[in-house]
Enzyme design. Structure first.
Site, mmCIF file in Angstrom:
data_model
loop_
_atom_site.group_PDB
_atom_site.id
_atom_site.type_symbol
_atom_site.label_atom_id
_atom_site.label_comp_id
_atom_site.label_asym_id
_atom_site.label_seq_id
_atom_site.Cartn_x
_atom_site.Cartn_y
_atom_site.Cartn_z
ATOM 1 N N TYR A 138 -61.101 -11.370 71.684
ATOM 2 C CA TYR A 138 -59.901 -11.125 70.874
ATOM 3 C C TYR A 138 -58.874 -10.261 71.602
ATOM 4 C CZ TYR A 138 -62.456 -12.908 66.800
ATOM 5 O OH TYR A 138 -63.157 -13.685 65.913
ATOM 6 N N LYS A 193 -75.235 -14.537 73.520
ATOM 7 C CA LYS A 193 -75.414 -15.907 74.004
ATOM 8 C C LYS A 193 -75.708 -15.819 75.500
ATOM 9 C CE LYS A 193 -75.000 -20.417 73.222
ATOM 10 N NZ LYS A 193 -76.030 -21.157 72.513
ATOM 11 N N ASP A 225 -76.384 -18.775 68.003
ATOM 12 C CA ASP A 225 -76.560 -20.022 67.226
ATOM 13 C C ASP A 225 -77.832 -19.940 66.386
ATOM 14 O OD1 ASP A 225 -77.726 -19.918 69.741
ATOM 15 O OD2 ASP A 225 -77.620 -22.063 70.103
ATOM 16 N N ASP A 249 -67.709 -11.368 63.797
ATOM 17 C CA ASP A 249 -66.711 -11.846 62.838
ATOM 18 C C ASP A 249 -67.305 -12.991 62.019
ATOM 19 O OD1 ASP A 249 -64.391 -12.466 61.536
ATOM 20 O OD2 ASP A 249 -63.251 -13.053 63.307
ATOM 21 N N ASP A 253 -69.224 -12.715 57.985
ATOM 22 C CA ASP A 253 -68.726 -13.514 56.852
ATOM 23 C C ASP A 253 -69.843 -14.382 56.282
ATOM 24 O OD1 ASP A 253 -66.169 -12.527 56.950
ATOM 25 O OD2 ASP A 253 -65.234 -14.510 56.816
#
Ligand code: NAD
Length: 358
Positions: A138, A193, A225, A249, A253
């Site tokens: 980001y 990852k 994942d 992020d 959620d």
């Protein structure tokens, strides 16, 4: 204890008013709490032409903690990007260097039917996700959209971002994750990852180094994942999760929806010295704003987190948490969590019920 109170927009003013009732109880009981209100988001734009007015930022910097309602609303959606309410929020997080975002996903057994998952999978769920908030893809440079020409002279637009973490950035958020695990179930899962990304490989190495300082905490690692899958398959296997900005992020959620209502979940964003900004995870809910319908519990639980993490006062945090548990057990419900047989209450009545339970 100096608290900057930034109600913001929409239901922000209604829910923060209920949190103030809780602070008033504590003040009456003799706690030295000083609160000062200021405008942010659309309210900041309306009063000072800036979603983060200078005076608001100065107050936030001079305070020990910030309590925020929510920002945004359709009235502001057509403004130039730098003037939009959400920009005020991003800026204050950056200006205060709030690098660790703590998001609990917690489900009171009485509300298990509000989740889209089977009650037995989620009842009693209590996870804490620690998301790094000021780095990663980001913020990484270079970033942009540009035209690139291939060897045949054919050009097309290419979009690119950079995933980047320094050792020190990983180390400081890992310490936050381990520190929280020490106060909870002593289990920390680091999510990345590392099978594909070098950035994650470094993340994994640094987290393993930091783990040496916390021999009591059981550290595990998981690819993002798999973590996304495990969160819906068997979420109660997790205690604390620590992860980077983009993975956090998405996972936070996902985890918040395990618990059904967005109106129940608080959050904290901390700097190096445990100064923090505390806010519900939901937005300004323009569809119900001004109607005294909003659920104030996420905001009240954010105040509890403030006492736990910034003021190091577990007893006061427990007192607020227990009051919330009591009103839920008594069957008081705002519309978002209401089910047959429970008593439907307004935002203001819910605040009063928590105060009474304290
Ligand atoms: P939202 O979270 O405001 O609302 C989504 C849905 O959940 C709505 O139906 C709303 O009524 C309901 N809801 C949210 N909080 C509730 C509560 N406390 N009690 C009962 N119901 C509640 O998200 P949105 O509709 O996508 O966004 C509305 C505005 O909020 C936008 O301007 C958006 O940019 C902004 N926003 C702000 C924040 C923030 O301030 N941190 C976060 C998300 C969205």
């Amino acid at each position: 204890m100096k608290i900057a109170v930034l109600p913001g927009d929409g239901i922000g003013t209604e829910i923060v008013a209920q949190a103030m009732k809780v602070l008033d109880v504590l003040k009456k009981d003799g706690m030295k709490i000083e609160t000062e209100e200021a405008a942010i988001g659309g309210a900041g734009y309306d009063t000072a032409g800036d979603p983060l007015p200078e005076s608001t930022l100065a107050l936030a910097k001079a305070s020990d903690a910030v309590l925020l309602g929510a920002v945004g609303g359709p009235r502001y959606d057509k403004l130039d990007r730098p003037l939009r309410p959400e920009r005020g929020l991003l800026r204050i997080r950056k200006e205060l260097n709030l690098f660790a975002n703590l998001r609990p996903a917690l489900l009171y057994p009485e509300l298990a039917s509000a989740s889209t998952l089977k009650p037995e999978v989620v009842a009693g769920l209590d996870i804490m996700i620690v998301r790094e908030l000021t780095g990663d893809v980001y913020f990484g440079q270079p970033r942009g959209i540009e035209v690139r020409v291939d060897e045949n002279g054919k050009g097309e637009r290419v979009g690119f971002n950079t995933m980047v973490y320094s050792e020190s950035e990983v180390r400081r958020v890992a310490h936050v994750g381990f520190g929280i695990a020490m106060k909870r179930g002593k289990k920390l899962c680091s999510v990345e990852k590392a099978n594909v990304l070098e950035c994650s490989e470094l993340w994994r190495d640094v987290v393993a180094e930091v783990a040496k300082d916390y021999p009591e905490v059981e550290l595990s690692t998981m690819y993002v994942d798999n973590a996304a899958m495990q969160l819906v398959r068997n979420p109660k296997q997790f205690d604390v999760i620590v992860t980077g900005n983009i993975f956090g992020d998405i996972l936070s959620d996902e985890a918040s929806m395990l618990s059904g209502s967005i109106g129940m979940l608080p959050s904290a964003s901390l700097d190096e010295n445990n100064k923090g900004m505390y806010e519900p995870i939901h937005g300004s809910a323009p569809d119900i704003a001004g109607k005294n319908l909003a659920n104030p519990l996420a905001t009240i639980l954010s105040v509890s987190m403030m006492f736990k993490y910034t003021f190091g006062d577990q007893a006061t945090a427990d007192r607020i948490d227990n009051a919330v548990k009591k009103v839920i057990a008594k069957g008081y419900r705002t519309g978002d969590i209401w089910t047959e047989g429970c008593e439907k209450v307004s935002c203001g009545q819910m605040g009063d019920a928590v105060v009474a339970a304290m």
